[in-house]
Design a protein around this motif. Structure first.
Motif, short mmCIF file in Angstrom:
data_model
loop_
_atom_site.label_atom_id
_atom_site.label_comp_id
_atom_site.label_asym_id
_atom_site.label_seq_id
_atom_site.Cartn_x
_atom_site.Cartn_y
_atom_site.Cartn_z
N ARG A 11 -6.77 -7.22 5.23
CA ARG A 11 -6.43 -7.93 3.99
C ARG A 11 -4.93 -8.10 3.90
O ARG A 11 -4.16 -7.16 4.11
N GLU A 12 -4.49 -9.33 3.57
CA GLU A 12 -3.07 -9.66 3.54
C GLU A 12 -2.76 -10.53 2.33
O GLU A 12 -3.65 -11.13 1.72
N ASN A 70 -5.52 -1.42 5.06
CA ASN A 70 -6.03 -2.75 4.68
C ASN A 70 -7.16 -3.23 5.58
O ASN A 70 -7.46 -4.42 5.62
N TYR A 98 0.84 -1.19 0.00
CA TYR A 98 0.00 0.00 0.00
C TYR A 98 0.88 1.25 0.00
O TYR A 98 1.90 1.30 0.71
#
Length: 730
Positions: free
Chosen positions: A476-477, A456, A151
């Protein structure tokens, strides 16, 4: 604003902008606060060098010596103690006439909460920041801690800072000092501090504190297994009450008092108050106070809960910061105990602590001496700084809507909350944050900033209108390119913010995992009055459906393993894939990673990981996981696939069960079949038999250790329990 000064200033003078006018105004304002027994906050907003210069002017003009202030950050004048933001927790238990917080170097919410609590009555918190008009573009250095690989920096939000700006504007008791002059803030006319009524204990400052001291002394001198629990907001004198009680107990002949807390420095206030009441006592090192032949000494909670050391009394300060598993260990040892915890504090939530620790108390005690301290000790009631910090850091978030338990579960709907909407809706944010705090006892103010700004994060709620019944926070990963995935699996790269793909790829050796997309359930919370009604299951199923539609391969979660949590997550289709070999510093338990596959590749990965865990767990229990509690082991085994075993092994075990073979002669077959027995015959085995199988066979503990853990006399009784277990094998 019209400051309360000997010579009132005109509105034109307040807009003068000169250093002399600003300093005079703040000095007059501080006098008003001191007269009321209150504390205040000054926002010093402008260019960085100007902020530091103006703060230096204020320190020089205010009456307290420079060495009684604390400066967080760089640029402090000579003689002022300096502390880096990363070391803010070191000040727990200390007091200052004021704190300068240089927000230009990073606005850490935990540090703001910690330092504000050290300011005594009449003191000030000076917050150095850019002018409010440019906060939307302010590149706060603290935001770097919210970085998630993959990001861009611009994707980290500024919502938390925007909310802080709104809180400052809404609070008329925060004084604003800007280059243009005094641009905001007001204070009612001077009013004398309301004198406290008579206190029954001359050592104490309030009647609440006197009741607390009496309750702690009774916990030591009265009936066993009736601990005292002190609960309050910060600044109410809990630590002092523990110290006063400890001093009086030593004077009454008690020899050994152990005190514990998150670190030795955190019990200094307790020791200081005890020392004041014990003429001739002396401090030895950081955590020991000796008095004649007696002593008050700091001991880490893990040592007190597991070793044979048995002091006459144990005082636990800031209990919400200590893992519940360790506190339960103290209860199980039957020690005389007093706990003190903060209800709304940056250290952790006292309400969450009570919810999680309450069941352990109920199992292990005859009764509880509960004291709630409400009256402040270090400042007067209705303190402006306390009000502002509580609102800005959401320490005052509501905990539970009393109408919720009557709702119809079928009427609940699950939505993904827009964070831009959330931050502007005080009622919704209060309800959400209050629920998360009450369910997770180690929640801290910085977690709110992560919730609002991390790039995320998604938030799902089960609600009716603004009434929230349950909430889940998902990070989120994963999704890495093949080259980066290979480096992660080889342990050469550890990208921040990707716990699941890193753990599965590197620690489990699943090289394809970092390329997959994961959703990690960071938090799941259900209102206490609504639990066991299927609300959490419905929420997690809705999250799974949404995340699958978004293209994710797996959902996962990591938590401090307990039998209840293992059963819950397995019931919502998560499988165990890795148990950490060390206890977590926050939970005091071994971290368990569980997965739920969403896509075909994700389901296949989850099955591979579970099969590997099933193969490796028995050997791990015999060595690195020997300290895992039998209840957790039994919960893990119940959800694992079991191997097929030979008829020869079964016959050998039956020979042992009937007494025809000794344990040592049949041990190989016994070890091989024990997971199967615990799975297939679990409902026919007593709890003590199941625990005996775990302790002796799987964890290979000595006969003496097993006998002690099972409360039986020795090897013969343990053997009887083992034979009873294997006699149930079909």
């Amino acid at each position: 604003m019209t400051p309360a000064a000997a010579e009132p200033m005109t509105p034109a003078a307040l807009q003068d902008g000169s250093a002399a006018v600003a300093v005079a105004c703040v000095r007059s304002w501080q006098q008003v606060l001191a007269a009321r027994g209150h504390r205040g906050m000054v926002l010093v907003a402008g260019p960085q060098d100007w902020c530091r210069e103006r703060a230096g002017d204020l320190l020089q003009a205010l009456p307290a010596p420079a060495d009684q202030w604390l400066w967080l950050g760089a640029g402090a004048p000579a003689g002022v103690p300096v502390l880096p933001a990363s070391a803010a927790e070191r000040v727990l238990g200390s007091e200052h006439v004021g704190v300068v917080f240089d927000g230009w170097q990073g606005l850490n919410p935990d540090a703001v909460g910690a330092l504000s609590g050290t300011i005594r009555a009449g003191g000030l918190l000076l917050l150095l920041m850019p002018v409010l008009a440019v906060w939307g573009e302010f590149d706060d250095p603290f935001k770097r801690l919210l970085t998630v690989a993959g990001y861009a920096p611009g994707e980290i939000g500024n919502r938390w800072l925007g909310r802080l700006r709104r809180c400052l504007k809404d609070d008329g008791n925060v004084l604003w000092v800007e280059p243009a002059g005094i641009t905001g803030g007001s204070l009612p006319a001077v009013a004398a501090k309301v004198p406290a009524g008579p206190v029954s204990n001359p050592d104490c400052l309030t009647e609440d504190q006197a009741r607390a001291v009496h309750a702690v002394i009774r916990a030591c001198q009265g009936q066993r297994r009736k601990p005292t629990v002190l609960v309050s907001d910060r600044g109410r004198g809990k630590s002092a009450a523990l110290g006063i009680a400890a001093a009086r107990l030593l004077q009454a002949g008690v020899r050994r008092i152990a005190v514990t807390g998150p670190r030795p420095q955190s019990v200094q206030t307790l020791l200081d108050h005890a020392q004041q009441l014990l003429p001739g006592s002396r401090r030895v090192g950081v955590g020991v106070l000796e008095f004649a032949e007696s002593a008050i000494a700091y001991s880490p909670a893990d040592q007190l809960s597991t070793t044979g050391f048995a002091p006459d009394m144990v005082l636990v300060d800031e209990a919400a910061t200590i893992p519940v598993a360790l506190l339960e260990g103290l209860l199980e040892r039957g020690l005389r105990l007093a706990f003190a915890t903060t209800v709304h504090g940056y250290e952790g939530s006292g309400r969450g602590f009570e919810l999680r620790f309450g069941p352990a108390l109920a199992r292990n005690v005859r009764g509880i001496r509960h004291v709630n301290l409400r009256q402040p000790v270090r400042w007067a009631a209705d303190d402006p700084l306390e009000r502002f910090i509580d609102r800005a850091l959401l320490l005052d978030a509501c905990r539970q809507n009393p109408a919720l338990p009557q709702l119809n579960v079928a009427d609940l709907r699950v939505t993904c909350v827009d964070r831009a909407t959330l931050v502007d809706d005080d009622d919704l944010l209060d309800a959400l944050w209050g629920l998360l705090v009450s369910s997770h006892y180690r929640t801290r103010p910085r977690d709110l900033r992560v919730l609002l700004d991390a790039p995320n994060i998604s938030i799902f709620v089960s609600q009716i209108g603004k009434h929230i019944a349950a909430a889940a926070v998902v990070a989120r990963e994963g999704g890495f390119a093949p080259q980066m995935a290979a480096q992660i699996s080889a342990g050469k790269r550890r990208p921040p913010g990707h716990l699941l793909p890193e753990s599965i790829g590197h620690q489990l050796g699943m090289a394809d995992a970092p390329q997959m997309s994961f959703g990690r359930i960071v938090r799941i919370a259900v209102q206490p009055g609504l639990r066991r009604r299927g609300i959490g299951r419905r929420l997690l199923d809705a999250v799974a459906a949404q995340q699958a539609a978004a293209g994710l391969d797996c959902l996962g979660t990591v938590f401090g393993a307990s039998a209840a949590l293992v059963h819950f997550w397995r019931a919502v289709q998560y499988g165990s894939v890795r148990l950490g070999v060390r206890r977590g510093s926050r939970s005091g338990a071994h971290a368990l990673l569980m997965l739920r596959g969403l896509s075909p590749p994700g389901r296949e990965l989850s099955k591979r990981c579970q099969r590997r865990f099933a193969r490796e767990l028995p050997d791990q229990l015999a060595d690195p996981l020997r300290s895992v509690t039998p209840r957790v082991v039994l919960a893990l085994l119940a959800g694992l696939p079991q191997p097929t075993l030979s008829d020869e092994s079964r016959e050998r075990v039956k020979a042992f069960a009937s007494g025809q073979a000794e344990y040592e002669d049949a041990v190989a077959a016994i070890v091989a079949l024990t997971p199967l027995v615990l799975s297939e015959a679990a409902d026919r085995l007593s709890e003590v038999v199941r625990q005996a199988l775990v302790l002796k066979v799987l964890q290979r503990r000595s006969w003496a250790d097993c006998a002690a853990a099972l409360s039986v006399s020795g090897r013969r009784e343990v053997l009887t329990l083992l034979r009873t277990g294997f006699s149930q094998l079909d």
